[in-house]
Scaffold this active site. Structure first.
Site, PDB file in Angstrom:
ATOM      1  N   HIS A 184       8.439  46.093  44.082  1.00 21.96           N
ATOM      2  CA  HIS A 184       9.056  45.489  45.268  1.00 21.96           C
ATOM      3  C   HIS A 184       8.069  45.565  46.433  1.00 21.96           C
ATOM      4  O   HIS A 184       7.048  46.238  46.348  1.00 21.96           O
ATOM      5  CB  HIS A 184      10.343  46.246  45.635  1.00 21.96           C
ATOM      6  CG  HIS A 184      10.074  47.666  46.054  1.00 21.96           C
ATOM      7  ND1 HIS A 184       9.943  48.689  45.132  1.00 21.96           N
ATOM      8  CD2 HIS A 184       9.860  48.214  47.261  1.00 21.96           C
ATOM      9  CE1 HIS A 184       9.684  49.813  45.775  1.00 21.96           C
ATOM     10  NE2 HIS A 184       9.619  49.555  47.079  1.00 21.96           N
ATOM     11  N   HIS A 201       2.426  44.789  50.588  1.00 20.73           N
ATOM     12  CA  HIS A 201       1.831  45.087  49.287  1.00 20.73           C
ATOM     13  C   HIS A 201       2.921  45.519  48.320  1.00 20.73           C
ATOM     14  O   HIS A 201       4.043  45.815  48.724  1.00 20.73           O
ATOM     15  CB  HIS A 201       0.779  46.207  49.419  1.00 20.73           C
ATOM     16  CG  HIS A 201       1.379  47.531  49.769  1.00 20.73           C
ATOM     17  ND1 HIS A 201       1.741  47.870  51.057  1.00 20.73           N
ATOM     18  CD2 HIS A 201       1.721  48.594  48.990  1.00 20.73           C
ATOM     19  CE1 HIS A 201       2.260  49.092  51.058  1.00 20.73           C
ATOM     20  NE2 HIS A 201       2.271  49.551  49.822  1.00 20.73           N
TER      21      HIS A 201
END
Length: 189
Positions: A40, A127
């Site tokens: 995620h 990220h």
């Protein structure tokens, strides 16, 4: 409950990232690689939260989502934190050409700070964490492999944010989406 706010990653992108993890795992480096089901983008880590605060958090996230339209991101690049010295985290980067993700992260941060959560001092760097370094074994091999690999997904649509519970268990953390907040086009009169 340990909670965070995140952007979920589509299954087809998770499968592409799984290929990258498999290549990096072959180096034998002392890294705890993330399960692809847990991948995620973290927008905001809330930490331990009392259950009575859930309704206010959900209300704030609903308000944020209602003011957003779906947008595209691209998962690209393989990097590490910190960028120099001994790495602690290995990640897949996220490109956000329209800055919608940056704006979403800022709105989420401001909204949660207004609810009493701690302000994050570090700038938002979108990220996907794919591994956490545990020790220096085979680090050169890992870094060489990271430099030799390229990764770039097709653009993919972000349609919602999620409030996620993280439970720490002996086998590792388990993530459960408590609620998803769909983006909607604001109505004009």
């Amino acid at each position: 409950m340990r909670l965070f706010i995140a952007i979920e990653i589509p299954q087809e992108i998770r499968e592409e990232i799984a290929w990258v993890i498999a290549q990096l795992r072959r180096t034998g480096a002392d890294v705890r690689w993330e399960e692809t089901s847990k991948l995620h983008i973290t927008l905001k880590f809330l930490g331990n939260v009392e259950e009575q605060r859930l309704a206010r958090i959900a209300g704030a996230l609903e308000e944020i989502a209602r003011s957003r339209v779906p947008f595209d991101v691209q998962y690209a690049g393989i990097g590490r934190f910190p960028p120099k010295g001994d790495p602690r985290v290995v990640w897949i980067g996220v490109r956000d050409s329209a800055s919608a993700l940056q704006l979403l992260a800022r709105a989420t941060e401001e909204s949660m700070v207004a609810l009493g959560f701690e302000h994050e001092d570090r700038p938002f760097h979108p990220h996907v964490t794919i591994g956490r370094v545990k020790g220096p074994s085979q680090m050169r091999s890992l870094l060489r492999t990271m430099e030799s690999l390229t990764f770039e997904s097709q653009p993919t649509r972000v349609t919602h944010i999620a409030l996620v519970k993280s439970e720490l268990k002996p086998s590792g953390s388990v993530y459960t989406v408590l609620q998803a907040f769909e983006f909607t086009v604001p109505h004009t009169k």
